[in-house]
Scaffold this active site. Sequence first.
Site, short mmCIF file in Angstrom:
data_model
loop_
_atom_site.label_atom_id
_atom_site.label_comp_id
_atom_site.label_asym_id
_atom_site.label_seq_id
_atom_site.Cartn_x
_atom_site.Cartn_y
_atom_site.Cartn_z
N SER A 93 0.82 -1.18 0.03
CA SER A 93 0.00 -0.11 -0.14
C SER A 93 0.87 1.17 0.05
O SER A 93 1.50 1.52 1.15
CB SER A 93 -0.86 -0.19 1.31
OG SER A 93 -1.81 -1.24 1.18
N LYS A 168 -7.31 1.76 -2.50
CA LYS A 168 -6.69 1.52 -1.12
C LYS A 168 -6.85 2.67 -0.26
O LYS A 168 -7.06 2.78 0.93
CB LYS A 168 -5.48 1.02 -1.29
CG LYS A 168 -4.90 0.44 0.16
CD LYS A 168 -5.56 -0.40 0.88
CE LYS A 168 -5.21 -0.83 2.34
NZ LYS A 168 -4.02 -1.47 2.49
N LYS A 236 0.37 5.80 8.66
CA LYS A 236 0.94 5.98 7.25
C LYS A 236 0.00 6.28 6.17
O LYS A 236 0.20 6.59 5.23
CB LYS A 236 1.82 4.56 7.13
CG LYS A 236 2.65 4.66 5.74
CD LYS A 236 2.83 3.10 5.42
CE LYS A 236 1.81 2.61 4.36
NZ LYS A 236 1.92 1.22 4.06
#
Lengths: 291, 291
Positions: A93, A168, A236
Amino acid sequence: MKIGFIGLGIMGLPMAQNLAKGGHEVIVPERASLSAESRAAFQVVADGTAVAKAAEIIILMVPDTPDVERVLFGENGVAAGLSKGKLVIDMSSISPTATKDFAAKVNALGADYIDAPVSGGEVGAKNAALTIMIGASQAAFDRALPLFQLMGKNITLVGENGAGQVTKVANQIIVALNIEAVSEALVFASKAGADPAKVRAALMGGFANSRILEVHAERMINRTFNPGFRIELHQKDLNLALQSAKELGVALPNTASAQQLFSACAAMGGKGWDHSGLIQALEKLADHKIG
Amino acid sequence: MKIGFIGLGIMGLPMAQNLAKGGHEVIVPERASLSAESRAAFQVVADGTAVAKAAEIIILMVPDTPDVERVLFGENGVAAGLSKGKLVIDMSSISPTATKDFAAKVNALGADYIDAPVSGGEVGAKNAALTIMIGASQAAFDRALPLFQLMGKNITLVGENGAGQVTKVANQIIVALNIEAVSEALVFASKAGADPAKVRAALMGGFANSRILEVHAERMINRTFNPGFRIELHQKDLNLALQSAKELGVALPNTASAQQLFSACAAMGGKGWDHSGLIQALEKLADHKIG
């Protein structure tokens, strides 16, 4: 088929094992940390370049954008072993905009590129039940689909390169904000004197229902904040969202606010909590615990 | 049973009709606006006091806190007709703290009180499929349950008086914030070049799924912003949330932010849009439309 796999972490190891179970020869780069089990199950070669030379398709599952860049284009990296007809699938990701750059560089070597980040966590990886969000050409997607089917269940080609990572990021925005929404509602209800477990039960039949109300609200009520998915990882992902949004010219006010609450959790020692632990930042602001 | 019903609006009329269909005698106060159909279906008496004198159980379904106060304690109001053993059920969505006051005043007259706000909208009211969130004693709940079963499906006794309204506020917080979450995700994804319909499809299998992603995201993608549930009503509900939170000492940062976005929609002429129209405030900030 000979499949390279780089990144045998909590997610990557079971994914690679599922490919091996599916009859593929899985080739991995040498690491001092490789377990005896992995050495038995996979073919071990020197480095990323050797993996790319030996395999038709090379899958990456590493933590963040700089890791993908290093694995692909760093010393002894994958790019040095690529040739016409090979396919790189990045299931990490990472940044949607960096993804487009990486894809262009790989394409320039005659190889194809797919971004295919996942959700579903360690349990989804082990059970080959991951949700896989894909940015690829139709031809590359068709070629990779049998591999995706060994690792996941909800497999969607969203668009061209970058679209998988965009999806995502969208997923992580919604998950964070739905956790924040349930947190506001339960802290409010509890401080007003209502039993949060009964409030959750009453809301599950209506428009407030969500996977987060089903799964994460229960963790909040039961005070089980062991991951699951760690706050520092969600930080993140929201950082990716906020950085990309800035580049695109999109305002994400509640994502920014949720990121602040994750920061508050980290300040409370909670960067390793499950992301449902976000509620503890709101509890601290209200000087009240729901359970 | 003789049931008083005050508030024959979009929600109240079908609810009262379902009680009449269930075999109850429904008694309503005289209004110039009463339709011939209502005059035929219900027994019409002079005013709220007369309703309370004639009925065993009196149900209220009016817009806001001051309306409930007026209907109960205003001139010719319900309170003047109450006596020992009667039961007032307020199914309006109003202030949890005012509800406790109203309940105490009604109890002082020897009558019982239930707060039982609903969700599910006009369709849920017509189909007797409302979600009903209840604050009451167990005895009062047991007495009213057969009536609730004629109007709703998910019927939950959450706690004592006020708990029903607290739960409804919690519901409206989550619904608004899940709409805002999906809006941020779809504007982000669309401006990044991904097809929002495909992004939605990819997300529906995972932790981002919600009733809002199923229902309201489709409205956003199809640009169908006719209500549904009007933004001005959700503004009223979030105002209740923010006012109550202030009284309780709870911080609701994303609820406050969503309320600002609803205000932006109202400034764009959208107070009558469905609440999924919130996305148009974020689209305006991003100078981009998803569909």
